[in-house]
Design a protein around this motif. Structure first.
Motif, PDB file in Angstrom:
ATOM      1  N   HIS A  51       0.848  -1.194   0.000  1.00  0.00           N
ATOM      2  CA  HIS A  51       0.000   0.000   0.000  1.00  0.00           C
ATOM      3  C   HIS A  51       0.888   1.250   0.000  1.00  0.00           C
ATOM      4  O   HIS A  51       1.047   1.917   1.039  1.00  0.00           O
ATOM      5  CB  HIS A  51      -0.917   0.001   1.226  1.00  0.00           C
ATOM      6  CG  HIS A  51      -1.785  -1.217   1.288  1.00  0.00           C
ATOM      7  ND1 HIS A  51      -2.857  -1.406   0.448  1.00  0.00           N
ATOM      8  CD2 HIS A  51      -1.708  -2.319   2.058  1.00  0.00           C
ATOM      9  CE1 HIS A  51      -3.427  -2.571   0.709  1.00  0.00           C
ATOM     10  NE2 HIS A  51      -2.738  -3.153   1.676  1.00  0.00           N
ATOM     11  N   PRO A  52       1.474   1.590  -1.155  1.00  0.00           N
ATOM     12  CA  PRO A  52       2.415   2.720  -1.195  1.00  0.00           C
ATOM     13  C   PRO A  52       1.815   4.022  -0.678  1.00  0.00           C
ATOM     14  O   PRO A  52       2.483   4.773   0.036  1.00  0.00           O
ATOM     15  CB  PRO A  52       2.760   2.846  -2.688  1.00  0.00           C
ATOM     16  CG  PRO A  52       2.394   1.550  -3.304  1.00  0.00           C
ATOM     17  CD  PRO A  52       1.312   0.940  -2.474  1.00  0.00           C
ATOM     18  N   ARG A  53       0.536   4.276  -1.010  1.00  0.00           N
ATOM     19  CA  ARG A  53      -0.056   5.557  -0.585  1.00  0.00           C
ATOM     20  C   ARG A  53      -0.194   5.627   0.936  1.00  0.00           C
ATOM     21  O   ARG A  53       0.076   6.665   1.549  1.00  0.00           O
ATOM     22  CB  ARG A  53      -1.411   5.776  -1.270  1.00  0.00           C
ATOM     23  CG  ARG A  53      -1.253   6.148  -2.729  1.00  0.00           C
ATOM     24  CD  ARG A  53      -2.562   6.242  -3.475  1.00  0.00           C
ATOM     25  NE  ARG A  53      -2.336   6.681  -4.840  1.00  0.00           N
ATOM     26  CZ  ARG A  53      -1.828   5.911  -5.810  1.00  0.00           C
ATOM     27  NH1 ARG A  53      -1.518   4.649  -5.564  1.00  0.00           N
ATOM     28  NH2 ARG A  53      -1.625   6.393  -7.023  1.00  0.00           N
ATOM     29  N   ASP A 105       1.856   7.864   5.994  1.00  0.00           N
ATOM     30  CA  ASP A 105       2.391   7.654   7.340  1.00  0.00           C
ATOM     31  C   ASP A 105       3.740   8.365   7.494  1.00  0.00           C
ATOM     32  O   ASP A 105       4.014   9.008   8.521  1.00  0.00           O
ATOM     33  CB  ASP A 105       2.541   6.150   7.572  1.00  0.00           C
ATOM     34  CG  ASP A 105       2.746   5.800   9.027  1.00  0.00           C
ATOM     35  OD1 ASP A 105       2.238   6.537   9.898  1.00  0.00           O
ATOM     36  OD2 ASP A 105       3.408   4.781   9.305  1.00  0.00           O
ATOM     37  N   LEU A 106       4.588   8.269   6.471  1.00  0.00           N
ATOM     38  CA  LEU A 106       5.899   8.927   6.533  1.00  0.00           C
ATOM     39  C   LEU A 106       5.725  10.448   6.524  1.00  0.00           C
ATOM     40  O   LEU A 106       6.460  11.169   7.208  1.00  0.00           O
ATOM     41  CB  LEU A 106       6.770   8.464   5.361  1.00  0.00           C
ATOM     42  CG  LEU A 106       7.133   6.971   5.389  1.00  0.00           C
ATOM     43  CD1 LEU A 106       7.900   6.574   4.125  1.00  0.00           C
ATOM     44  CD2 LEU A 106       7.949   6.618   6.639  1.00  0.00           C
ATOM     45  N   ARG A 107       4.733  10.930   5.787  1.00  0.00           N
ATOM     46  CA  ARG A 107       4.458  12.373   5.760  1.00  0.00           C
ATOM     47  C   ARG A 107       4.029  12.862   7.149  1.00  0.00           C
ATOM     48  O   ARG A 107       4.407  13.927   7.613  1.00  0.00           O
ATOM     49  CB  ARG A 107       3.351  12.670   4.742  1.00  0.00           C
ATOM     50  CG  ARG A 107       3.266  14.129   4.359  1.00  0.00           C
ATOM     51  CD  ARG A 107       2.091  14.370   3.456  1.00  0.00           C
ATOM     52  NE  ARG A 107       0.866  14.403   4.222  1.00  0.00           N
ATOM     53  CZ  ARG A 107      -0.003  15.406   4.215  1.00  0.00           C
ATOM     54  NH1 ARG A 107       0.215  16.458   3.452  1.00  0.00           N
ATOM     55  NH2 ARG A 107      -1.079  15.362   4.951  1.00  0.00           N
ATOM     56  N   PRO A 126      -2.944  -3.922  -7.072  1.00  0.00           N
ATOM     57  CA  PRO A 126      -4.218  -3.532  -7.679  1.00  0.00           C
ATOM     58  C   PRO A 126      -4.110  -2.130  -8.274  1.00  0.00           C
ATOM     59  O   PRO A 126      -3.329  -1.294  -7.771  1.00  0.00           O
ATOM     60  CB  PRO A 126      -5.198  -3.539  -6.506  1.00  0.00           C
ATOM     61  CG  PRO A 126      -4.520  -4.274  -5.405  1.00  0.00           C
ATOM     62  CD  PRO A 126      -3.045  -4.214  -5.655  1.00  0.00           C
ATOM     63  N   ALA A 127      -4.901  -1.867  -9.328  1.00  0.00           N
ATOM     64  CA  ALA A 127      -4.775  -0.592 -10.058  1.00  0.00           C
ATOM     65  C   ALA A 127      -4.836   0.617  -9.119  1.00  0.00           C
ATOM     66  O   ALA A 127      -4.081   1.572  -9.282  1.00  0.00           O
ATOM     67  CB  ALA A 127      -5.867  -0.510 -11.118  1.00  0.00           C
ATOM     68  N   GLY A 128      -5.694   0.576  -8.114  1.00  0.00           N
ATOM     69  CA  GLY A 128      -5.845   1.726  -7.223  1.00  0.00           C
ATOM     70  C   GLY A 128      -4.638   1.954  -6.320  1.00  0.00           C
ATOM     71  O   GLY A 128      -4.454   3.033  -5.776  1.00  0.00           O
ATOM     72  N   SER A 129      -3.789   0.943  -6.164  1.00  0.00           N
ATOM     73  CA  SER A 129      -2.628   1.073  -5.280  1.00  0.00           C
ATOM     74  C   SER A 129      -1.341   1.316  -6.053  1.00  0.00           C
ATOM     75  O   SER A 129      -0.374   1.833  -5.507  1.00  0.00           O
ATOM     76  CB  SER A 129      -2.419  -0.219  -4.472  1.00  0.00           C
ATOM     77  OG  SER A 129      -3.521  -0.487  -3.676  1.00  0.00           O
ATOM     78  N   ASP A 130      -1.328   0.892  -7.326  1.00  0.00           N
ATOM     79  CA  ASP A 130      -0.075   0.896  -8.082  1.00  0.00           C
ATOM     80  C   ASP A 130       0.269   2.294  -8.601  1.00  0.00           C
ATOM     81  O   ASP A 130      -0.549   3.212  -8.548  1.00  0.00           O
ATOM     82  CB  ASP A 130      -0.187  -0.089  -9.256  1.00  0.00           C
ATOM     83  CG  ASP A 130       1.151  -0.745  -9.539  1.00  0.00           C
ATOM     84  OD1 ASP A 130       2.165  -0.302  -8.954  1.00  0.00           O
ATOM     85  OD2 ASP A 130       1.191  -1.684 -10.341  1.00  0.00           O
ATOM     86  N   ALA A 134       2.699  13.608  -5.028  1.00  0.00           N
ATOM     87  CA  ALA A 134       1.716  14.707  -5.034  1.00  0.00           C
ATOM     88  C   ALA A 134       0.359  14.201  -4.530  1.00  0.00           C
ATOM     89  O   ALA A 134      -0.309  14.871  -3.735  1.00  0.00           O
ATOM     90  CB  ALA A 134       1.598  15.285  -6.441  1.00  0.00           C
ATOM     91  N   ASP A 135      -0.040  13.003  -4.965  1.00  0.00           N
ATOM     92  CA  ASP A 135      -1.310  12.398  -4.488  1.00  0.00           C
ATOM     93  C   ASP A 135      -1.318  12.255  -2.974  1.00  0.00           C
ATOM     94  O   ASP A 135      -2.373  12.268  -2.347  1.00  0.00           O
ATOM     95  CB  ASP A 135      -1.469  10.957  -5.018  1.00  0.00           C
ATOM     96  CG  ASP A 135      -1.904  10.926  -6.453  1.00  0.00           C
ATOM     97  OD1 ASP A 135      -2.153  12.005  -7.012  1.00  0.00           O
ATOM     98  OD2 ASP A 135      -1.969   9.808  -7.014  1.00  0.00           O
ATOM     99  N   CYS A 136      -0.143  12.050  -2.412  1.00  0.00           N
ATOM    100  CA  CYS A 136      -0.049  11.812  -0.965  1.00  0.00           C
ATOM    101  C   CYS A 136       0.165  13.104  -0.189  1.00  0.00           C
ATOM    102  O   CYS A 136       0.542  13.075   0.992  1.00  0.00           O
ATOM    103  CB  CYS A 136       1.065  10.812  -0.669  1.00  0.00           C
ATOM    104  SG  CYS A 136       0.713   9.190  -1.362  1.00  0.00           S
ATOM    105  N   GLY A 137      -0.009  14.238  -0.862  1.00  0.00           N
ATOM    106  CA  GLY A 137      -0.014  15.513  -0.154  1.00  0.00           C
ATOM    107  C   GLY A 137       1.336  16.189  -0.055  1.00  0.00           C
ATOM    108  O   GLY A 137       1.490  17.164   0.693  1.00  0.00           O
ATOM    109  N   PHE A 138       2.339  15.689  -0.788  1.00  0.00           N
ATOM    110  CA  PHE A 138       3.632  16.373  -0.777  1.00  0.00           C
ATOM    111  C   PHE A 138       3.588  17.528  -1.788  1.00  0.00           C
ATOM    112  O   PHE A 138       2.895  17.451  -2.803  1.00  0.00           O
ATOM    113  CB  PHE A 138       4.763  15.412  -1.144  1.00  0.00           C
ATOM    114  CG  PHE A 138       5.049  14.410  -0.055  1.00  0.00           C
ATOM    115  CD1 PHE A 138       5.960  14.694   0.943  1.00  0.00           C
ATOM    116  CD2 PHE A 138       4.382  13.192  -0.024  1.00  0.00           C
ATOM    117  CE1 PHE A 138       6.210  13.770   1.967  1.00  0.00           C
ATOM    118  CE2 PHE A 138       4.620  12.267   0.985  1.00  0.00           C
ATOM    119  CZ  PHE A 138       5.538  12.562   1.988  1.00  0.00           C
ATOM    120  N   ILE A 139       4.323  18.573  -1.502  1.00  0.00           N
ATOM    121  CA  ILE A 139       4.402  19.719  -2.409  1.00  0.00           C
ATOM    122  C   ILE A 139       5.860  19.910  -2.833  1.00  0.00           C
ATOM    123  O   ILE A 139       6.754  19.226  -2.335  1.00  0.00           O
ATOM    124  CB  ILE A 139       3.856  21.015  -1.768  1.00  0.00           C
ATOM    125  CG1 ILE A 139       4.660  21.355  -0.499  1.00  0.00           C
ATOM    126  CG2 ILE A 139       2.375  20.875  -1.459  1.00  0.00           C
ATOM    127  CD1 ILE A 139       4.427  22.763   0.005  1.00  0.00           C
TER     128      ILE A 139
END
Ligand SMILES: C[S@@+](CC[C@H](N)C(=O)[O-])C[C@H]1O[C@@H](n2cnc3c(N)ncnc32)[C@H](O)[C@@H]1O
Length: 291
Positions: A139-141, A146-148, A191-195, A208-213
């Protein structure tokens, strides 16, 4: 508890594919370098590393770097040598044992922890490195979120992944498989939604999807030199797709795999007697917004 494919392979990993992953360490640290001294205003108190006594010796002016999925700890050690105060974690206890036992690992805190859900307070580190870790999670996202969370606002995370494209090592492994019929078990993609695409745009988009700028991405190119037997030790330890094929092969096929490898390595060997591969990795980084 051992962590599936990474259990009890730290020694051969460090000799083989770990030596490959280590090639991007200078680029990752360079990417995070500025954060070291931007860590916080000079008059702000230094925070201790999570879990260390408040009166533990601190290096003035240096920030805290978290190495996520540290493996055998090479990046953590290099970061400490570059002046960071370092904490690091990996889900696999035998990797953490190996990292802790390194003679150059003094002063680094290594934890057994699995992302997402790492046991560090919010906003407790100044930089995060994830060297070939995000490409090994389900689950990369969720992991990046979590790291963010652990990163302080304004801090930067840098991550590397291998691109999905033909590579010199990949060609060698494919030829060995074709010649011997060795096959890894069916590999399932996320799965497509996780990859995410293993390109500069793909990794940058994920951050960017995970909120990094202030996301930036680039290709890191290098010549990888490795001893013939060191590389093969990783195959025999069952690491990477060729290692999965090795694990699944019978004794006769394994002998043929080694023979196919030995037949090809002379053409790949440089004057220094080491195998040489022109490789590249995708490096991207992004900052946690100051809310
Ligand atoms: C390819 S290795 C990279 C290790 C190290 N960063 C390096 O550059 O050599 C991937 C590492 O990620 C760890 N890992 C995989 N999934 C993890 C997770 N969910 N949480 C923490 N570590 C994980 C594995 O145990 C393994 O040590």
């Amino acid at each position: 508890m051992a962590f599936a494919e990474w259990a009890d392979i730290a020694g051969p990993y460090d000799r083989s594919f770990g030596a490959l992953c280590a090639q991007t360490i200078p680029a990752v640290l360079e990417e995070l370098g500025a954060a070291r001294f931007e860590a916080r205003p000079a008059d702000a108190p230094q925070r201790p590393l999570a879990g260390t006594p408040a009166d533990a010796p601190q290096r003035a002016g240096s920030g805290v770097l978290l190495d996520a999925g540290t493996g055998t700890g090479a990046l953590a050690v290099a970061a400490a040598q570059a002046g960071w105060r370092v904490q690091a974690f990996d889900a696999e206890p035998s990797m953490v044992d190996f990292a802790r036992a390194r003679t150059d690992a003094g002063g680094i805190r290594f934890d057994v922890a699995r992302m997402p859900g790492v046991p560090y307070p919010d906003a407790s580190v100044d930089a995060v490195a994830a060297n070939f870790a995000i490409n090994h999670v389900d689950h990369p996202r969720d992991c990046l979120a979590d790291l963010r969370r652990v990163l302080r606002p304004g801090g930067r995370l840098a991550a590397t992944v291998w691109p999905w494209e033909p590579t010199p090592t990949g060609r060698l492994w494919r030829e060995i498989q074709e010649e011997t019929g060795a096959r890894p078990p069916e590999q399932s993609r996320l799965p497509a939604g996780s990859d995410f695409e293993r390109t500069e745009d793909g990794l940058a988009g994920l951050l960017a999807d995970c909120g990094f700028i202030e996301v930036r991405a680039r290709r890191v190119r290098f010549t990888w030199r490795i001893d013939v037997d060191d590389l093969w030790s990783g195959v025999e330890a069952g690491i990477a797709v060729i290692g999965y094929a090795w694990r699944a092969a019978d004794e006769t096929t394994r002998e043929r795999m080694r023979a196919a490898y030995d037949a090809r390595t002379p053409a790949l060997t440089g004057e220094d007697g080491l195998l040489q591969f022109e490789m590249s990795a995708v490096l991207a980084s992004g900052a946690r917004p100051v809310e």
